[in-house]
Scaffold this active site. Structure first.
Site, mmCIF file in Angstrom:
data_model
loop_
_atom_site.group_PDB
_atom_site.id
_atom_site.type_symbol
_atom_site.label_atom_id
_atom_site.label_comp_id
_atom_site.label_asym_id
_atom_site.label_seq_id
_atom_site.Cartn_x
_atom_site.Cartn_y
_atom_site.Cartn_z
ATOM 1 N N ASP A 122 12.820 -3.120 0.947
ATOM 2 C CA ASP A 122 13.967 -3.257 0.025
ATOM 3 C C ASP A 122 13.896 -4.469 -0.895
ATOM 4 O O ASP A 122 14.926 -4.879 -1.429
ATOM 5 C CB ASP A 122 15.300 -3.320 0.797
ATOM 6 C CG ASP A 122 15.641 -2.002 1.483
ATOM 7 O OD1 ASP A 122 14.995 -0.987 1.168
ATOM 8 O OD2 ASP A 122 16.555 -2.002 2.327
ATOM 9 N N GLY A 170 7.216 -2.521 -2.510
ATOM 10 C CA GLY A 170 6.723 -1.145 -2.606
ATOM 11 C C GLY A 170 7.463 -0.387 -3.684
ATOM 12 O O GLY A 170 7.100 -0.413 -4.862
ATOM 13 N N ARG A 171 8.579 0.251 -3.302
ATOM 14 C CA ARG A 171 9.274 1.142 -4.227
ATOM 15 C C ARG A 171 9.890 0.427 -5.423
ATOM 16 O O ARG A 171 10.224 1.071 -6.411
ATOM 17 C CB ARG A 171 10.323 1.956 -3.447
ATOM 18 C CG ARG A 171 9.678 2.956 -2.458
ATOM 19 C CD ARG A 171 10.667 3.411 -1.420
ATOM 20 N NE ARG A 171 11.195 2.274 -0.694
ATOM 21 C CZ ARG A 171 12.302 2.279 0.016
ATOM 22 N NH1 ARG A 171 13.009 3.369 0.114
ATOM 23 N NH2 ARG A 171 12.709 1.199 0.656
ATOM 24 N N ASN A 201 8.594 -7.368 4.200
ATOM 25 C CA ASN A 201 8.589 -6.150 3.388
ATOM 26 C C ASN A 201 9.810 -5.287 3.717
ATOM 27 O O ASN A 201 10.272 -5.254 4.857
ATOM 28 C CB ASN A 201 7.286 -5.370 3.678
ATOM 29 C CG ASN A 201 7.290 -3.960 3.100
ATOM 30 O OD1 ASN A 201 7.166 -2.983 3.820
ATOM 31 N ND2 ASN A 201 7.428 -3.851 1.800
ATOM 32 N N LYS A 208 -0.225 -4.702 9.239
ATOM 33 C CA LYS A 208 1.084 -4.347 8.662
ATOM 34 C C LYS A 208 1.775 -3.406 9.644
ATOM 35 O O LYS A 208 1.180 -2.422 10.095
ATOM 36 C CB LYS A 208 0.891 -3.660 7.312
ATOM 37 C CG LYS A 208 2.198 -3.197 6.668
ATOM 38 C CD LYS A 208 1.958 -2.750 5.239
ATOM 39 C CE LYS A 208 3.219 -2.282 4.547
ATOM 40 N NZ LYS A 208 3.629 -0.943 4.924
ATOM 41 N N CYS A 230 2.739 3.239 9.874
ATOM 42 C CA CYS A 230 3.035 4.465 9.118
ATOM 43 C C CYS A 230 3.811 5.469 9.986
ATOM 44 O O CYS A 230 3.392 5.776 11.105
ATOM 45 C CB CYS A 230 1.728 5.097 8.641
ATOM 46 S SG CYS A 230 2.014 6.676 7.815
ATOM 47 N N PRO A 255 0.853 -1.191 0.000
ATOM 48 C CA PRO A 255 0.000 0.000 0.000
ATOM 49 C C PRO A 255 0.887 1.239 0.000
ATOM 50 O O PRO A 255 1.829 1.316 0.791
ATOM 51 C CB PRO A 255 -0.780 -0.119 1.311
ATOM 52 C CG PRO A 255 0.052 -0.991 2.197
ATOM 53 C CD PRO A 255 0.812 -1.920 1.278
ATOM 54 N N MET A 256 0.630 2.179 -0.887
ATOM 55 C CA MET A 256 1.415 3.422 -0.897
ATOM 56 C C MET A 256 0.477 4.601 -1.175
ATOM 57 O O MET A 256 -0.105 4.716 -2.253
ATOM 58 C CB MET A 256 2.537 3.349 -1.947
ATOM 59 C CG MET A 256 3.662 2.413 -1.546
ATOM 60 S SD MET A 256 5.083 2.484 -2.648
ATOM 61 C CE MET A 256 4.518 1.466 -4.007
ATOM 62 N N GLU A 257 0.357 5.426 -0.140
ATOM 63 C CA GLU A 257 -0.488 6.616 -0.196
ATOM 64 C C GLU A 257 -0.066 7.499 -1.377
ATOM 65 O O GLU A 257 1.118 7.770 -1.570
ATOM 66 C CB GLU A 257 -0.319 7.379 1.135
ATOM 67 C CG GLU A 257 -0.852 8.786 1.184
ATOM 68 C CD GLU A 257 -2.361 8.850 1.020
ATOM 69 O OE1 GLU A 257 -3.021 7.802 1.167
ATOM 70 O OE2 GLU A 257 -2.857 9.937 0.739
#
Ligand code: FMN
Length: 313
Positions: A209, A232-233, A207, A142, A103, A16-18
């Site tokens: 890297d 994610g990234r 999660n 998470k 977060c 999930p990424m805002e």
């Protein structure tokens, strides 16, 4: 059987990424090669629970047919609001609910949510229990290793595992570390041990890297007890990260056109600003000769029409 039991091990999840993993970007990622599971950006439970905030919360929770299976991620600190939001999620088409206890954003933490839950474990447990009571959907969590000290993971993750969440995603950093230090892969064996001792039925997701599918499969070879990996990234470096493909320039440009089309379509339903859309350009206009020059021109645009004009030159 709930969604977590249906997924074959090791499964891959888009983190999930805002401001990133909205209904538009999830459809783009699906086109490139979808993960086994999507998460929404996080939605505040107190927004959903208030008359004023509900419309906005529901906009964030809109899903496209290609999104399923998808988990709704929520955050907040009011146990009653967790109940109210969870009651609604089943009818919105979600396969599960995830509670964000990790977060590090200062506004979120000031409001008592996200990683601030690490400092109020009793409240975190109460919110989890309320969520679980209020829905038939599986409830997952998470989180991070701790607030300021890596060693906190022992008590914090134990507190969570004692509640037997359907799944636990551990971002291998503390809140204080933000994303500034390498993820603590060295703790994976200890975390597996905790999960196996306290809640063997909880799916463990790692999660931090993880670059792409190849990287996740390498990690899985070393740690076959891990159920899933969340990226994610990595999707910024390669939107095809859930496949084993390195995209060509043509494939990346097709994704950019799709993103613009979907943005226009979504703009008819909700107010969307053009400026945030420009952050996505570097995902697609990257890694090919002339990419930097093209990106510079695109970053000067003020509308989808202007961007299209540059792309057709
Ligand atoms: C722009 C951005 C927005 C994020 N928003 C959320 C969010 O809404 N909920 C959440 O649980 N984590 C959020 N995160 C954290 C990611 O889900 C993930 O835990 C973190 O990026 C580490 O994974 P990575 O190294 O694969 O990127 C966000 C991260 C980024 C970069």
């Amino acid at each position: 059987m709930n969604i977590w039991d249906k997924l074959a091990k090791p499964f891959l999840i888009l983190a999930p990424m805002e401001g990133v993993t909205d209904i538009i970007f999830r459809q783009v990622v699906s086109k490139a090669g979808r993960p086994d599971l999507f998460f929404t950006e996080f939605t505040n439970v107190s927004s959903y629970a208030s008359e004023k905030g509900r419309a906005n919360a529901l906009e964030r929770l809109e899903i496209a047919p290609t999104d399923s299976p998808i988990i709704a991620q929520i955050w907040g600190k009011n146990p009653e609001h967790f109940s109210a939001t969870c009651q609604a999620l089943e009818s919105l088409g979600f396969s599960g609910v995830d509670l964000n206890f990790g977060c590090p954003d200062k506004h979120v933490n000031k409001a008592g949510g996200g990683a601030a839950m690490i400092k109020t474990p009793e409240l975190a447990v109460e919110c989890f229990k309320n969520a679980k009571k209020s829905t038939n959907l599986p409830v997952s969590i998470k989180t991070r290793l701790g607030w300021s000290n890596v060693e906190e993971y022992k008590t914090w993750l134990s507190t969570l595992l004692n509640e037997h969440p359907a799944a636990l995603t551990v971002h291998l950093r503390t809140k204080k570390e933000m994303s500034k230090v390498p993820a603590h892969f060295e703790l994976i064996p200890e975390i597996i041990k905790l999960r196996d001792e306290l809640s063997p039925e909880t799916k463990l997701i790692i999660n931090g890297d993880i670059k792409d599918k190849t990287h996740a499969l390498e990690l899985h070879k070393n740690y076959p007890e891990i159920d899933g990996f969340m990226i994610g990234r990595g999707v910024f470096a390669n939107p095809y990260c859930f496949t084993n493909c390195e995209p060509t320039k043509e494939e990346l440009m097709k994704l950019l056109y799709l993103h613009l089309d979907l943005f226009e379509k979504q703009s008819k339903k909700q107010h969307l600003s053009y400026e945030p859309l420009k952050h996505f350009f570097k995902i697609y206009v990257n890694n090919f000769p002339g990419a930097k020059e093209l990106r510079t021109k695109l970053m000067r645009t003020h509308s989808v029409a202007e961007a299209r004009e540059i792309l057709t030159i």
